[in-house]
Every structure is written in structure tokens, then in C-alpha cells.
Write a protein that holds these residues in place. Sequence first.
Motif, mmCIF file in Angstrom:
data_model
loop_
_atom_site.group_PDB
_atom_site.id
_atom_site.type_symbol
_atom_site.label_atom_id
_atom_site.label_comp_id
_atom_site.label_asym_id
_atom_site.label_seq_id
_atom_site.Cartn_x
_atom_site.Cartn_y
_atom_site.Cartn_z
ATOM 1 N N PRO A 109 0.809 -1.233 0.000
ATOM 2 C CA PRO A 109 0.000 0.000 0.000
ATOM 3 C C PRO A 109 0.836 1.273 0.000
ATOM 4 O O PRO A 109 0.461 2.268 -0.628
ATOM 5 C CB PRO A 109 -0.823 -0.120 1.286
ATOM 6 N N ALA A 136 -6.277 -5.228 5.684
ATOM 7 C CA ALA A 136 -7.349 -4.667 4.859
ATOM 8 C C ALA A 136 -7.447 -3.157 5.013
ATOM 9 O O ALA A 136 -7.685 -2.431 4.043
ATOM 10 C CB ALA A 136 -8.672 -5.331 5.218
ATOM 11 N N GLY A 137 -7.259 -2.673 6.230
ATOM 12 C CA GLY A 137 -7.315 -1.231 6.461
ATOM 13 C C GLY A 137 -6.215 -0.495 5.727
ATOM 14 O O GLY A 137 -6.437 0.583 5.166
ATOM 15 N N ALA A 195 -7.118 -0.378 2.033
ATOM 16 C CA ALA A 195 -8.163 0.627 1.772
ATOM 17 C C ALA A 195 -7.585 2.033 1.797
ATOM 18 O O ALA A 195 -7.910 2.863 0.925
ATOM 19 C CB ALA A 195 -9.278 0.488 2.804
ATOM 20 N N ARG A 196 -6.717 2.312 2.767
ATOM 21 C CA ARG A 196 -6.109 3.650 2.829
ATOM 22 C C ARG A 196 -5.200 3.894 1.639
ATOM 23 O O ARG A 196 -5.187 4.990 1.075
ATOM 24 C CB ARG A 196 -5.323 3.800 4.136
ATOM 25 N N LEU A 247 -5.299 2.438 -1.432
ATOM 26 C CA LEU A 247 -6.067 2.582 -2.666
ATOM 27 C C LEU A 247 -6.859 3.890 -2.677
ATOM 28 O O LEU A 247 -6.897 4.599 -3.692
ATOM 29 C CB LEU A 247 -7.016 1.394 -2.840
ATOM 30 N N GLY A 248 -7.493 4.214 -1.554
ATOM 31 C CA GLY A 248 -8.262 5.455 -1.485
ATOM 32 C C GLY A 248 -7.384 6.687 -1.612
ATOM 33 O O GLY A 248 -7.724 7.636 -2.337
#
Length: 282
Positions: free
Chosen positions: A70, A158-159, A162-163, A165-166
Motif C-alpha cells: 500500500p 485490509a485497512g 483501503a487507505r 487505494l483510497g
Amino acid sequence: MTALTASTRAEVLRLRRWPALWTLGGVWLLLNITFGYVFPYLSYRNGGGFANEGADPRQLLADVMPESVPVAVVQGMPMFGGAILFALGALTAGSGYGWGTWKTAFTQGPGRSAVLGGTLAALGGVVVAVVLGTFAIDLGIAASLASVEGQGIVLPAAGDVARGLGGGALILALWTAAGLAVGTLTRNPALAVALGLVWTLAVENLLRAVSSLLDWLGPITDVLPGTAAGSIASAVGGNPVSEGGSPGVVDNLGGGAAVTVALCYLAVFVVVTGVLARRDVA
């Protein structure tokens, strides 16, 4: 909605068959892989003395493992990814005027609102595809390196995903919208791209450097679009350039403030594009 859907499909078809899109996407992926994996891994194999002089080899290895994907996805987006997507937005608008396609669509087709809405939707799809594609490629490379080095493959939480990708989507959407606005203003793709590259690669970095000498300039540089993008990358986990991290990554703003500023710029750029597009297209 029928006109908007038709305009979106037409714009997706144009972008999909446009060599500039694939060229810019390929350049971004090459930069991401080179600076996110090739250089750090070579530095690790060289004991920390190749591209990251004096770096801890264990940290270099950790940076190219699946758990760090990420961060790897986002850390190059504030500057390099932003410049590339700015160019895409500028070329999209500039070519629409240069080729006469927007003139025809505005006057004889579904109208300005539908055309602009379709363009924004298509570019939004490109941004999502770029972020997801980067994540998938980075995860594949990281998993391969983990296998080569005999490390366990630990997937990111997962968090964190999400951070990452967002945050990446917001950064690229911000710069794409900026490019679209400048391209609509100039109606000249070459000029718009040049302005974008100068701003993203030079002007903001110069202003932030000067702000360390001029106190009154600090509050201004803290709310520039590049600062917001770099602060989002820092909030995701990227190492600021002041600490030896990636160019463009800064920690001037907290995560929440950076997202708020980026969303405000995104909205302003979209509105400005809509207003500018209402000018005479002859």
C-alpha cells in the motif's frame, strides 16, 4: 442520463484506443517499479549502499515485501504519478479542442454538460484502473521477491489496503482534474502539459523550499495541491522527502486535513472546467 451514458461510452472508447493513454500508463508503471522495487532491492542486495546510501538492509527488504505494497503504490504518486495524470487530463481536454471533437459534440451532439460528464466519468475510470493495476503489479513483484528471499508472504492488512487505494485514487483524481481544467483553459495540449510539468515538478517544490526562509509563505504552501497530495501519501505511510523518502511526499498536513484540502481542490477544478467549457468553441 441516456446522453451522459452515451458520452461516457464514447469517451471510454476514445481513451481506450488512444496511444497517449497507454504510453503514459506504461511510463507510470515503469517509474513505480523502478523507484519502488528495483532500486530498493538492488540497494538491499548491495548492503544498503546502492541507491540508498547507508540505509538499513533489513528495512530495504521490508519495503519491498507484500506487507508494504500500500505504501509502495502511493509514495510515487504525489510527484511522478501526479505529473503523468495531469498530462493525461490536459491532453484529453486539449485534444478535444484541437481535433474538433468537442466542438462537434458541444454544438451538434448531446451538449456540453453530457460531454463533460462523460469525460469526467471516463477519466475517473482511468484513475481507478491505474490505482488497481499498480496495486496488482506491485503485489505480484513483492510476492516474487519474498519467495526469492525465502521470506513469508504476509499480505497487508485490509485497512492499509483501503487507505492506500483510497489515498492513491484521490491523489491521481486531484491531478487529473487539474490537468483537465488547465487543458480546457489553454485549449492547447502542449502548453497545458508544459504548465503542469513545471508546476508539479518545480514550482511547488521551490515554494516549499523558500517557505523555510519566509515565514509568511508557509501557510500558503501548506494548502497547495501538491502539499495536500504529498501529505496524503505521508499519512498512508510514505516516508517524507525531508527524511530521505520519495520526492513529493511531505508531512505538512495531517491525514484528515490533507484529504479535505484535496477534495476542495478536486471540486474547484471540476467546476472551473465546467465554467471554462461554456466559452465559445469556434
